[in-house]
Design a protein around this motif. Structure first.
Motif, PDB file in Angstrom:
ATOM      1  N   GLY A 182      45.926  32.688  52.181  1.00  0.00           N
ATOM      2  CA  GLY A 182      47.196  33.122  52.762  1.00  0.00           C
ATOM      3  C   GLY A 182      47.853  34.298  52.068  1.00  0.00           C
ATOM      4  O   GLY A 182      48.947  34.710  52.460  1.00  0.00           O
ATOM      5  N   LYS A 183      47.224  34.877  51.022  1.00  0.00           N
ATOM      6  CA  LYS A 183      47.830  35.986  50.290  1.00  0.00           C
ATOM      7  C   LYS A 183      47.525  37.328  50.956  1.00  0.00           C
ATOM      8  O   LYS A 183      46.476  37.521  51.549  1.00  0.00           O
ATOM      9  CB  LYS A 183      47.327  36.020  48.843  1.00  0.00           C
ATOM     10  CG  LYS A 183      47.582  34.733  48.066  1.00  0.00           C
ATOM     11  CD  LYS A 183      49.054  34.370  48.029  1.00  0.00           C
ATOM     12  CE  LYS A 183      49.296  33.076  47.260  1.00  0.00           C
ATOM     13  NZ  LYS A 183      50.702  32.643  47.327  1.00  0.00           N
ATOM     14  N   ASN A 184      48.495  38.252  50.838  1.00  0.00           N
ATOM     15  CA  ASN A 184      48.338  39.598  51.406  1.00  0.00           C
ATOM     16  C   ASN A 184      47.957  40.586  50.305  1.00  0.00           C
ATOM     17  O   ASN A 184      48.582  40.614  49.240  1.00  0.00           O
ATOM     18  CB  ASN A 184      49.647  40.053  52.063  1.00  0.00           C
ATOM     19  CG  ASN A 184      49.995  39.199  53.267  1.00  0.00           C
ATOM     20  OD1 ASN A 184      49.134  38.902  54.090  1.00  0.00           O
ATOM     21  ND2 ASN A 184      51.253  38.791  53.362  1.00  0.00           N
ATOM     22  N   VAL A 185      46.938  41.404  50.573  1.00  0.00           N
ATOM     23  CA  VAL A 185      46.437  42.381  49.604  1.00  0.00           C
ATOM     24  C   VAL A 185      46.818  43.784  50.070  1.00  0.00           C
ATOM     25  O   VAL A 185      46.597  44.151  51.230  1.00  0.00           O
ATOM     26  CB  VAL A 185      44.903  42.286  49.461  1.00  0.00           C
ATOM     27  CG1 VAL A 185      44.393  43.312  48.450  1.00  0.00           C
ATOM     28  CG2 VAL A 185      44.481  40.875  49.053  1.00  0.00           C
ATOM     29  N   LEU A 186      47.373  44.573  49.150  1.00  0.00           N
ATOM     30  CA  LEU A 186      47.702  45.968  49.430  1.00  0.00           C
ATOM     31  C   LEU A 186      46.861  46.858  48.515  1.00  0.00           C
ATOM     32  O   LEU A 186      46.909  46.727  47.302  1.00  0.00           O
ATOM     33  CB  LEU A 186      49.195  46.227  49.180  1.00  0.00           C
ATOM     34  CG  LEU A 186      49.650  47.699  49.252  1.00  0.00           C
ATOM     35  CD1 LEU A 186      49.432  48.275  50.654  1.00  0.00           C
ATOM     36  CD2 LEU A 186      51.118  47.817  48.835  1.00  0.00           C
ATOM     37  N   ILE A 187      46.086  47.753  49.130  1.00  0.00           N
ATOM     38  CA  ILE A 187      45.248  48.681  48.376  1.00  0.00           C
ATOM     39  C   ILE A 187      45.895  50.058  48.411  1.00  0.00           C
ATOM     40  O   ILE A 187      46.171  50.590  49.499  1.00  0.00           O
ATOM     41  CB  ILE A 187      43.825  48.769  48.962  1.00  0.00           C
ATOM     42  CG1 ILE A 187      43.160  47.389  48.964  1.00  0.00           C
ATOM     43  CG2 ILE A 187      42.973  49.750  48.161  1.00  0.00           C
ATOM     44  CD1 ILE A 187      41.802  47.374  49.619  1.00  0.00           C
ATOM     45  N   LEU A 188      46.102  50.639  47.239  1.00  0.00           N
ATOM     46  CA  LEU A 188      46.616  52.014  47.151  1.00  0.00           C
ATOM     47  C   LEU A 188      45.458  52.932  46.842  1.00  0.00           C
ATOM     48  O   LEU A 188      44.832  52.819  45.788  1.00  0.00           O
ATOM     49  CB  LEU A 188      47.686  52.113  46.048  1.00  0.00           C
ATOM     50  CG  LEU A 188      48.835  51.098  46.100  1.00  0.00           C
ATOM     51  CD1 LEU A 188      49.847  51.402  45.004  1.00  0.00           C
ATOM     52  CD2 LEU A 188      49.497  51.108  47.460  1.00  0.00           C
ATOM     53  N   GLY A 189      45.156  53.831  47.780  1.00  0.00           N
ATOM     54  CA  GLY A 189      43.996  54.704  47.630  1.00  0.00           C
ATOM     55  C   GLY A 189      42.766  54.042  48.217  1.00  0.00           C
ATOM     56  O   GLY A 189      42.810  52.903  48.682  1.00  0.00           O
ATOM     57  N   HIS A 200      36.134  41.174  47.058  1.00  0.00           N
ATOM     58  CA  HIS A 200      36.092  39.865  46.413  1.00  0.00           C
ATOM     59  C   HIS A 200      37.324  39.033  46.780  1.00  0.00           C
ATOM     60  O   HIS A 200      37.224  37.826  47.006  1.00  0.00           O
ATOM     61  CB  HIS A 200      36.009  40.020  44.895  1.00  0.00           C
ATOM     62  CG  HIS A 200      34.711  40.605  44.419  1.00  0.00           C
ATOM     63  ND1 HIS A 200      33.493  40.205  44.909  1.00  0.00           N
ATOM     64  CD2 HIS A 200      34.443  41.562  43.485  1.00  0.00           C
ATOM     65  CE1 HIS A 200      32.530  40.884  44.305  1.00  0.00           C
ATOM     66  NE2 HIS A 200      33.084  41.710  43.442  1.00  0.00           N
ATOM     67  N   LEU A 201      38.492  39.669  46.821  1.00  0.00           N
ATOM     68  CA  LEU A 201      39.712  38.961  47.196  1.00  0.00           C
ATOM     69  C   LEU A 201      39.621  38.435  48.624  1.00  0.00           C
ATOM     70  O   LEU A 201      39.995  37.297  48.914  1.00  0.00           O
ATOM     71  CB  LEU A 201      40.929  39.883  47.040  1.00  0.00           C
ATOM     72  CG  LEU A 201      41.350  40.205  45.600  1.00  0.00           C
ATOM     73  CD1 LEU A 201      42.299  41.395  45.579  1.00  0.00           C
ATOM     74  CD2 LEU A 201      42.011  38.991  44.958  1.00  0.00           C
ATOM     75  N   HIS A 202      39.120  39.272  49.495  1.00  0.00           N
ATOM     76  CA  HIS A 202      38.963  38.896  50.901  1.00  0.00           C
ATOM     77  C   HIS A 202      37.990  37.722  51.029  1.00  0.00           C
ATOM     78  O   HIS A 202      38.246  36.766  51.775  1.00  0.00           O
ATOM     79  CB  HIS A 202      38.453  40.098  51.695  1.00  0.00           C
ATOM     80  CG  HIS A 202      38.387  39.859  53.178  1.00  0.00           C
ATOM     81  ND1 HIS A 202      39.511  39.659  53.957  1.00  0.00           N
ATOM     82  CD2 HIS A 202      37.331  39.790  54.028  1.00  0.00           C
ATOM     83  CE1 HIS A 202      39.144  39.486  55.220  1.00  0.00           C
ATOM     84  NE2 HIS A 202      37.827  39.548  55.283  1.00  0.00           N
ATOM     85  N   ALA A 203      36.883  37.789  50.260  1.00  0.00           N
ATOM     86  CA  ALA A 203      35.886  36.715  50.290  1.00  0.00           C
ATOM     87  C   ALA A 203      36.437  35.421  49.721  1.00  0.00           C
ATOM     88  O   ALA A 203      35.980  34.329  50.073  1.00  0.00           O
ATOM     89  CB  ALA A 203      34.637  37.140  49.508  1.00  0.00           C
ATOM     90  N   ASN A 204      37.453  35.537  48.847  1.00  0.00           N
ATOM     91  CA  ASN A 204      38.061  34.352  48.235  1.00  0.00           C
ATOM     92  C   ASN A 204      39.246  33.821  49.031  1.00  0.00           C
ATOM     93  O   ASN A 204      40.008  32.999  48.530  1.00  0.00           O
ATOM     94  CB  ASN A 204      38.491  34.656  46.800  1.00  0.00           C
ATOM     95  CG  ASN A 204      37.363  34.505  45.805  1.00  0.00           C
ATOM     96  OD1 ASN A 204      37.151  33.433  45.242  1.00  0.00           O
ATOM     97  ND2 ASN A 204      36.611  35.576  45.587  1.00  0.00           N
TER      98      ASN A 204
END
Length: 456
Positions: A182-189, A200-204
């Motif tokens: 349920g966590k949201n990931v923000l990638i800068l760049g 890895h975060l997405h897979a987890n």
């Protein structure tokens, strides 16, 4: 029989060489069949990963096994032997067993202790078994390798310590959040390291990935890999409101996010925790962000420190596994060296029983008046004498065959008891049966091909 492995891996060959020796999923069955039909090769398994190509064989002689396996590689891939010989490693018998066990346990991998190679070795073995290119030796050896690797990962903690920056980030995140569900990931760049960490975060279990970049198109390209969304750097404040995890690697000059920018955003977030990973050099994220409540900021040095510490821990665990490997090598070698004992004992018993049968025939001819009961008693007791005479030589043969000079012992034993003719006859019978089976399979394949052509 002799054991061999010929291969190229990330240690011995650059990628431009390794990529010339890649077996596709479709071609491996044909390669296995062709290799198994090659002179000197008795059993074979082909292991192909992004970091290694290895051919394991059981052969009748080491020098012919090396020659024909190297020729197979050259002919299959259409590459001159001079091109790859300097990159090729060859390991024989006990060294080959040690190599297979080491590879399967993940001790020969780029990331020591990784478990993916275990599945790859298992699949390579099962495929070879499916296409009947393994036999008694490899069926035993590869099962033992897979079982050993499973035990090594169960009984040690070698796979529990992160040894890459991206995995270290995951390890830290789990300590903060417990779970990424349920966590949201923000990638800068859109850097490679950011992408790998996000993967890895997405897979987890991370719920959503958003990419912010100066160029919206590049942001969309990366976001699409995770079924995510994209935004520009101007939309960063709004994206930070929703983010639980921030991964930054922009290559920008100066800080992309500083303390004064994030402070009001954290108030709007009601101080909900945010995990920030700065992989950029120079850094993207202001070190002063760490002073804000519920902001967990880590830079590349923090992650590298974790990695180095965990590498040391894995090295300790690797030493434990090496002891396990040494024990398994002894067990397999003893089993392998006694393989030749079985036909030798069978030949000795056959000869002894033949002598006994001839003796009984002579007794019956010279003493025709003996009753059936008397003949039975004589036959039973004379057979008992033979069994007692054979018992000690057979026990000693098993013991001596398990030693390093086992093959020499078997040869001497065969000579002393004059078993050469029986063993040669049995070998010819086995070869005849194998040729008969092969002809049957070829006939069935030809019939199937004919039927397919008729249908077309």
């Amino acid at each position: 029989m002799e054991l061999l492995v010929l291969g190229l891996n990330y240690k011995t060959a650059p990628v431009e060489i390794r990529e010339k020796f890649t077996f596709s999923d479709d071609s491996t069955p044909r390669a296995l069949h062709l290799l198994s039909q090659t002179k000197s090769i008795v059993e074979c398994v082909i292991l192909g990963t992004c970091n290694r190509t290895e051919i394991y064989v059981v052969c009748d002689q080491l020098h012919t096994g090396r020659f024909y396996t190297r020729n197979f590689l050259a002919e299959w891939f259409g590459v001159d032997k001079d091109v790859f010989s300097e990159h090729l490693y060859i390991k024989e018998n006990e060294e080959m067993i040690n190599h297979l066990f080491t590879v399967t346990c993940g001790l020969d991998s780029m990331v020591v202790g990784e478990t993916q190679i275990l599945g790859q070795v298992r699949n390579a073995f099962l495929q070879a078994q499916q296409y009947e290119t393994t036999g008694t030796v490899f069926n035993t050896l590869f099962r033992q390798a897979v079982t050993l690797a499973k035990r090594a990962h169960t009984e040690t903690s070698i796979g529990q310590n992160a040894v890459s920056v991206s995995y270290a980030a995951i390890e830290l995140g789990k300590k903060i959040f417990g779970s990424f569900a349920g966590k949201n990931v923000l990638i800068l760049g859109a850097g490679k390291m950011s992408e790998l960490t996000a993967k890895h975060l997405h897979a987890n279990g991370a719920a959503h990935v958003q990419v912010a970049n100066r160029t919206l198109e590049r942001a969309r390209t990366l976001a699409d890999k995770f079924q995510g969304s994209a935004c520009t750097m101007e939309q960063l404040p709004e994206a930070l409101l929703r983010a639980d995890i921030v991964i930054s690697s922009t290559g920008a000059e100066g800080y992309v996010i500083n303390k004064e920018q994030l402070k009001p955003i954290m108030k709007q977030r009601k101080n909900r925790p945010i995990f920030m990973i700065d992989i950029a050099v120079p850094r993207d994220l202001d070190p002063a962000l760490h002073d804000l409540e519920n902001v967990y900021l880590y830079d590349i040095d923090d992650l590298e420190g974790i990695v180095q510490s965990n590498v040391a821990e894995r090295s300790k665990e690797a030493e434990r596994i090496e002891v396990m490997i040494a024990e398994e090598i002894v067990a397999f070698t003893q089993w392998f060296q006694t393989l030749g004992v079985v036909p030798m004992i069978a030949a000795l018993r056959e000869k002894a029983m033949g002598i006994h049968s001839d003796a009984m025939n002579k007794i019956e001819n010279k003493l025709p008046n003996l009753s059936d009961r008397e003949l039975h008693v004589i036959r039973k007791h004379t057979r008992g004498i033979i069994n007692q005479l054979l018992h000690d030589p057979i026990v000693r043969l098993k013991e001596l065959a398990a030693q390093k000079s086992g093959s020499e012992v078997l040869e001497i034993f065969s000579t002393i008891f004059a078993l050469e003719d029986i063993l040669e006859r049995e070998q010819k019978e086995q070869e005849w049966m194998a040729a008969k089976q092969k002809a049957k399979e070829q006939s069935q394949q030809a019939g199937l091909a004919t039927r397919e052509q008729t249908i077309r």
